[in-house]
Design a protein around this motif. Sequence first.
Motif, PDB file in Angstrom:
ATOM      1  N   ILE A 116      10.271  -4.153  47.548  1.00 23.05           N
ATOM      2  CA  ILE A 116      10.054  -5.409  48.287  1.00 23.05           C
ATOM      3  C   ILE A 116      10.259  -6.599  47.368  1.00 23.05           C
ATOM      4  N   ASN A 117       9.720  -6.535  46.169  1.00 26.85           N
ATOM      5  CA  ASN A 117       9.897  -7.649  45.214  1.00 26.85           C
ATOM      6  C   ASN A 117      11.366  -7.861  44.875  1.00 26.85           C
ATOM      7  N   ASN A 118      12.117  -6.784  44.696  1.00 30.22           N
ATOM      8  CA  ASN A 118      13.556  -6.897  44.406  1.00 30.22           C
ATOM      9  C   ASN A 118      14.316  -7.471  45.597  1.00 30.22           C
ATOM     10  N   LYS A 119      13.900  -7.110  46.800  1.00 26.78           N
ATOM     11  CA  LYS A 119      14.545  -7.617  48.023  1.00 26.78           C
ATOM     12  C   LYS A 119      14.298  -9.115  48.168  1.00 26.78           C
ATOM     13  N   ASN A 120      13.124  -9.579  47.723  1.00 28.63           N
ATOM     14  CA  ASN A 120      12.755 -10.983  47.856  1.00 28.63           C
ATOM     15  C   ASN A 120      13.376 -11.876  46.789  1.00 28.63           C
TER      16      ASN A 120
END
Length: 183
Positions: free
Chosen positions: A178-182
């Motif tokens: 999720i952090n990488n997607k954001n």
Amino acid sequence: MIITFTGAQSSGKSTLLSKMKEDEMFKDWSFEPEITRSLKDKYGLAINEVGNSFTQMVTINSHVDNYLRNKDKNCIFDRCALDALVYTTYMCYKKNVEKDLGFYAEYVWVKLLPVYDIIFYTDPSIPLVDDGVRSVDVDFRNKVIELFDFYIEHFKPANLVKLQGDVEARYKTIIETINNKNL
């Protein structure tokens, strides 16, 4: 952002979703519960290996409804249209549902696949646990796992992330993804 979980029964989805609900990172997110249990509770529909065409039709359409109601917010779904495709396909093999419904389940999966930002697939290496609702039929579960493997290999969804290991390892993968997607 739309995040969804998918996988065979008793593969750790509910445990991970509970952990996410407790995490401050997700305090402003919406959570959509698992569809078939809701349908069983609300309407008394047959689920698991005794499901029928009506149950599957309502389930498939509920995935579309989930997306349409939540497309403009951050939401996490307990299951997605891939689950509907897998379980409908199983029931087609068992002749519990018509083949046309299997084609419809695949159509909905193909249409919804690109709207899911992340699909977390829970590795089924966790032992089967009886919770009073899910099927504990090992043959049913094994066939469902084979169907997940088949469809994941067939469609090769770029937005699918396999979760493996213990709960902490899986949760770490969720947060990192999720952090990488954001970014």
